[in-house]
Design an enzyme around this catalytic site. Structure first.
Site, PDB file in Angstrom:
ATOM      1  N   LYS A  58      -6.686   2.177  -2.999  1.00  0.00           N
ATOM      2  CA  LYS A  58      -6.362   1.396  -1.792  1.00  0.00           C
ATOM      3  C   LYS A  58      -6.363   2.281  -0.541  1.00  0.00           C
ATOM      4  CE  LYS A  58      -4.856  -1.494   1.206  1.00  0.00           C
ATOM      5  NZ  LYS A  58      -5.754  -2.479   1.807  1.00  0.00           N
ATOM      6  N   SER A  70       0.862  -1.193   0.000  1.00  0.00           N
ATOM      7  CA  SER A  70       0.000   0.000   0.000  1.00  0.00           C
ATOM      8  C   SER A  70       0.890   1.232   0.000  1.00  0.00           C
ATOM      9  CB  SER A  70      -0.917  -0.015   1.220  1.00  0.00           C
ATOM     10  OG  SER A  70      -1.631  -1.216   1.275  1.00  0.00           O
ATOM     11  N   LYS A  73      -0.527   4.622   8.520  1.00  0.00           N
ATOM     12  CA  LYS A  73       0.158   5.052   7.296  1.00  0.00           C
ATOM     13  C   LYS A  73      -0.838   5.184   6.141  1.00  0.00           C
ATOM     14  CE  LYS A  73       1.444   1.839   4.876  1.00  0.00           C
ATOM     15  NZ  LYS A  73       1.259   0.907   3.770  1.00  0.00           N
TER      16      LYS A  73
END
Ligand code: NAD
Length: 300
Positions: free
Chosen positions: A181, A106, A250
Site C-alpha cells: 500500500k 494505511s 504519511k
C-alpha cells in the site's frame, strides 16, 4: 448483537462508505469513533449500532476492522500507549483468543508485523488489508485490497473484505499488505506531482491545462491523476477528493522509510517526499491531497 457482527473503528471519509457496504452485504456492524459526529452519520442505517466505548466491540464482535489514520494511533489503541483511546491497558488486553483484527488503514508495515507477532502470542489473529481507490471506490465497493497475514486469518477475514472490494490480493505475511500500500501511494503521489509540474509549466507557456490533460489521457502520460483528479478536483478548484494531503504525506514517509530500510535505491522517493512535506507546510491545515496542484502553481 448477532454473533457475526463486525466491529468497525474509524468512521471517517473511508470508514463510513465501507460500513454501508458491509451493511448492504447483510453484515451487522457495531461501530466506534472518537468523534461522536462521525458515529451520528450512520445512526439511522439498518444493521448499524454505535458503541459508547471501544471496549464494547471486544465483547460482541469476532472480527474488528480498524480504519484509522496511522500506526501511531493503531498502536496507542491496541497497547494503551499514549495517545491511547481505549482503556489504559489497550484494546489487545480485552480481546480473546480466536478473535481477529483487520487493519484496513494505511499503517506502517514494520509496526503491523510487530503487532501481528504480539497479537499471535495472545492467540489473536491479525490481517493487514489496506485499500486503494479512494472514497469513490469505497462507495461502490470496488476497492483494491492488498492483504498480508497467515492463510487461516486471511480466510477468516475474506467475507468482510469481499463485501468492500473488487480486487483482493493476498500479497504475503503480516505487514506485506501495508508495504504494498505504501509503495503504491509512493507511485501514485509521484505521478500526481509530475502531472502538477507539467500542467503548471504548460499553463505558463500559454497552453490551456485542460487541453494538456486531454492529450495526456490519450497519450503515454496518462495516469490515475490525469484520469480521475485533474478535471474533477484540480482544475475545478474544488480540491475535495476526500483524501487529505497529510495522509498522503504519511504514506510517502512510510514508503520512503521502507525503501531505506530495505537498502534499495530511493533517491526519487526522498525527493518526492520533500515536496509533499513542503506542500503540507505551505497549504492550509486539512488540505486535500489534490491541492498539490495549488501549491505547485503558487508555492508562496
Ligand atoms: P479520516 O481522517 O477521514 O478518518 C479517520 C477516523 O478515525 C476519524 O473519524 C477519526 O475521528 C477516527 N479516529 C482517529 N483516532 C481514533 C481512535 N483512537 N479511536 C477511534 N476513532 C479514531 O481518514 P480516512 O480518509 O478515512 O483514512 C483512513 C485510513 O485509510 C488512513 O490510514 C488513510 O491513509 C487510508 N486511506 C484513505 C483513503 C482516502 O481516499 N481517504 C484512501 C485509501 C486509504
Amino acid at each position: 448483537m448477532a454473533a457475526a457482527t463486525v466491529g468497525f473503528i474509524g468512521l471517517g471519509q473511508m470508514g463510513v462508505p465501507m460500513v454501508r457496504n458491509l451493511l448492504r452485504a447483510g453484515i451487522a456492524v457495531l461501530g466506534f469513533d472518537l468523534n461522536p459526529q462521525a458515529l451520528a452519520v450512520l445512526a439511522d442505517a439498518p444493521g448499524f449500532a454505535a458503541a459508547g466505548e471501544v471496549a464494547q466491540l471486544t465483547q460482541d464482535c469476532p472480527a474488528l476492522v480498524l480504519m484509522l489514520p496511522d500506526s501511531r494511533i493503531v498502536d496507542a489503541l491496541l497497547w494503551g500507549e499514549p495517545p491511547a483511546a481505549a482503556s489504559a491497558a489497550g484494546l489487545a488486553a480485552l480481546l480473546k483468543p480466536g478473535q481477529l483484527l483487520i487493519d484496513m488503514g494505511s499503517s506502517d508495515p514494520v509496526c503491523s508485523r510487530d503487532n501481528a507477532a504480539r497479537l499471535a502470542a495472545l492467540g489473536i489473529g491479525f490481517v493487514d488489508a489496506p485499500v486503494s481507490g479512494g472514497v469513490r471506490r469505497a462507495v461502490d465497493a470496488s476497492l483494491a485490497i492488498m492483504i498480508g497475514g497467515e492463510p487461516a486469518a486471511v480466510e477468516q477475514a475474506w467475507p468482510v473484505l469481499q463485501a468492500l472490494g473488487k480486487t483482493l490480493v493476498h500479497v504475503g505475511s503480516a505487514g506485506a499488505g501495508h508495504a504494498v500500500k505504501a509503495l503504491n501511494n509512493y507511485v501514485s503521489a509521484s505521478g500526481l506531482l509530475a502531472v502538477c509540474e507539467a500542467l503548471v509549466a504548460a499553463e505558463k507557456f500559454g497552453i490551456d491545462p485542460k487541453l494538456v490533460n486531454q492529450v495526456f489521457n490519450a497519450s503515454t502520460g496518462k495516469n490515475n491523476t490525469t484520469e480521475h483528479k485533474v478535471e474533477s478536483f484540480m482544475l475545478s478548484g474544488g480540491f475535495n477528493s476526500g483524501f487529505s494531503l497529510a495522509l498522503m504525506r504519511k504514506d510517502l514517509q512510510t514508503a520512503q522509510g521502507f525503501i531505506a530500510r530495505m537498502g534499495t535505491p530511493g533517491g526519487f522517493a526522498a525527493h518526492c517526499l520533500q515536496t509533499w512535506v513542503a506542500a503540507e507546510a505551505g497549504l492550509a491545515r486539512g488540505a486535500d491531497h489534490t491541492a498539490m496542484f495549488k501549491f505547485v502553481r503558487d508555492p508562496e
